[in-house]
Design a protein around this motif. Structure first.
Motif, PDB file in Angstrom:
ATOM      1  N   ASN A 118       2.016 -38.503 -64.100  1.00  0.00           N
ATOM      2  CA  ASN A 118       3.373 -38.900 -64.474  1.00  0.00           C
ATOM      3  C   ASN A 118       4.353 -37.729 -64.505  1.00  0.00           C
ATOM      4  N   ASN A 144       6.245 -47.903 -70.664  1.00  0.00           N
ATOM      5  CA  ASN A 144       5.002 -48.452 -70.118  1.00  0.00           C
ATOM      6  C   ASN A 144       3.871 -47.432 -70.098  1.00  0.00           C
ATOM      7  N   ALA A 145       4.177 -46.186 -69.717  1.00  0.00           N
ATOM      8  CA  ALA A 145       3.126 -45.173 -69.582  1.00  0.00           C
ATOM      9  C   ALA A 145       2.764 -44.526 -70.912  1.00  0.00           C
ATOM     10  N   THR A 156      13.363 -44.901 -70.874  1.00  0.00           N
ATOM     11  CA  THR A 156      13.223 -45.549 -69.564  1.00  0.00           C
ATOM     12  C   THR A 156      12.021 -46.494 -69.568  1.00  0.00           C
ATOM     13  N   ASN A 201       9.585 -46.620 -67.546  1.00  0.00           N
ATOM     14  CA  ASN A 201       8.358 -45.867 -67.276  1.00  0.00           C
ATOM     15  C   ASN A 201       7.841 -45.172 -68.530  1.00  0.00           C
ATOM     16  N   GLU A 202       8.748 -44.614 -69.348  1.00  0.00           N
ATOM     17  CA  GLU A 202       8.345 -43.941 -70.582  1.00  0.00           C
ATOM     18  C   GLU A 202       7.762 -44.929 -71.590  1.00  0.00           C
TER      19      GLU A 202
END
Length: 506
Positions: free
Chosen positions: A435, A346-347, A341, A343-344
């Motif tokens: 997160n 980017n974070a 994803t 988010n996975e």
């Protein structure tokens, strides 16, 4: 070091391992172990009925049996009579009953449910041979402690009611055997049982009179889902204790698979709160190898195949999200999440895997995809083309919107690929873990949509946002019937003349 457990036919070359195991298994009956020539004769006469269990290729136990025409003996017989005074000339290939003449496990290997595997294999043999059932004479080795105050019948009743524990009879009851009769002088040398024995019987519900073909094989698979509660644990040991609790609970119901959610081990990230998100997830990855080894151990000791959810893993400085299939024979495989994803990325800076394949298990061919993967229909279709029967989807979603994407897509995958789909997620909150602060889940076992399946396409599901387990049976034979006779046949009716889905080699 992990253990590899296997069930196979006994051979004459196994004798010395077997002699050691039997001598130690029956310390109260010294000198009564099987002779080498006697065992060879039995193997030659009926090789399929002599079953060995091995741990790391060492034979540590066995189950021996013959086929008899039970009507010739009836319920009044001795061990010597049923075995033809150890000549086994009572073995009759046209008989109707599988008679168990021995089961034992080396005492150093007890507690691993090895005897249960031997019994399950013997039951399968009985079904395959279309025999009425299994009969055996069972010792009651603790009876000598109660003989002064209890009759054999009273003793058996108290064992059945769990007021007394007898290592042999208690086990027989737990394996669905019933006591038909009390036998006198069955094994006169058995002083611990005072010469008494129980005549035990297990009924083959699939038996068909006059059938002369092998037509039965296991088709029903029991799946257990863990809807995991995210909470603070007392370090690694506390988390493992909770994992073992769930494996034990699901195993007690005779499940073939237990499934954990994606990144269920996130509570351990609390240790790395002082780090940024990317460093914290890599800190969590340091526990993955230990967790994998514990899961391998649990799979063997609890006799259940485990889908380990998923865990972050660092390989060549790259971060991946990996799920392990830990089989109950001690072997394991892994699947790396392919679709990551935003988010996975980017974070955490997570990378996707590149391998798409099915896994062989003792319950058929399975596939594993992780969370976001199931939202890409091509991936499960590739697995279905490889023969997948059950698709396991560990997931982690924070909102109901995110959950519904996984749920609705998983339901579609079950229908279009004519397979079962099992999804398992986490619930609860982790306010101190960046997160990972919110989770929403309703774990479920989903089915195709046709007359043989639930109208809703849901075999079983959990209460939303509640820690619990879900257990249900799925029938693989129904999938075969669906492929051939379904109202619609999506796998058969694909327009391969117009389009196809193929894997690009990287």
């Amino acid at each position: 070091m992990s253990e590899t457990v296997a069930i196979r036919q006994l051979t004459a070359e196994d004798y010395f391992d077997l002699k050691e195991s039997m001598r130690l298994a029956y310390p109260d009956m010294q000198g009564s172990y099987w002779g080498e020539e006697t065992l060879k004769r039995l193997i030659k006469l009926f090789p399929e009925g002599q079953i060995a269990v091995t741990v790391n290729d060492k034979v540590v136990g066995c189950a021996l049996s013959i086929i008899v025409d039970y009507g010739k003996f009836g319920d009044e017989h001795t061990y010597e009579q049923i075995t033809g005074y150890y000549t086994f000339n009572t073995h009759d290939t046209k008989g109707d009953t599988l008679y168990g003449i021995e089961v034992f496990v080396h005492p150093d290997y007890r507690g691993r449910r090895l005897a249960r595997r031997l019994y399950d294999t013997r039951k399968s043999l009985c079904e395959q041979l279309n025999l009425r059932g299994i009969v055996s004479g069972g010792r009651i080795p603790k009876y000598e402690k109660y003989a002064a105050s209890l009759t054999p019948r009273e003793y058996i009743e108290k064992v059945r009611d769990k007021e007394i524990y007898d290592p042999t009879l208690t086990f027989q009851f737990s394996n669905d055997f019933t006591v038909k009769k009390i036998l006198r002088n069955y094994l006169p040398s058995d002083e611990a049982s005072k010469g008494f024995a129980t005549l035990l019987q297990w009924y083959n519900i699939y038996y068909e009179k006059d059938a002369d073909t092998i037509r039965y094989s296991k088709s029903t698979v029991r799946i257990g889902l863990v809807q995991w509660q995210m909470r603070a644990y007392d370090g690694f040991d506390g988390l493992i204790q909770q994992v073992e609790y769930f494996v034990d609970a699901v195993s007690d119901y005779g499940s073939d698979f237990v499934v954990f959610p994606e990144l269920f081990n996130a509570p351990l990230m609390i240790e790395f709160n002082q780090l940024d998100q990317a460093a914290a997830i890599r800190g969590l990855a340091k526990y993955t190898e230990r967790l994998k080894n514990e899961f391998i151990r649990f799979a063997v000791s609890y006799n259940v195949n485990i889908i380990t959810g998923s865990m972050p893993t660092v390989i060549d400085e790259q971060l991946y999200n990996i799920s392990y299939l830990c089989r109950r024979d001690g072997t394991y495989d892994s699947y790396t999440k392919i679709h990551i994803t935003p988010n996975e990325v980017n974070a955490w800076g997570m990378k996707g895997g590149n391998e798409v394949r099915v896994f062989d298990t003792d319950c058929g061919k399975i596939g594993i995809v992780i969370c976001y993967d199931v939202e890409f229909p091509e991936l499960p279709r590739l697995l279905a083309q490889q023969g997948m029967q059950i698709l396991f989807v560990p997931f982690l979603t924070d909102t109901q919107n995110g959950y519904n994407r996984v749920r609705f897509c998983a339901q579609a995958r079950a229908i279009e690929n004519e397979c079962y789909v099992a999804i398992a997620g986490s619930v609860g909150n982790l306010p101190r873990v960046n997160n990972m602060d919110l989770q929403y889940a309703q774990s479920a076992i989903l089915t195709p949509s046709d007359f043989a399946f639930p109208v809703t396409g849901v075999k079983a599901d959990a209460t939303p946002n509640t820690e619990m387990i879900v257990i249900a049976d799925v029938d693989l034979v129904l999938l075969k019937e669906l492929h051939a006779y379904g109202s619609v046949q999506t796998m058969k009716d694909i327009r391969r003349d117009l389009y196809e889905i193929v894997i690009k080699q990287k």
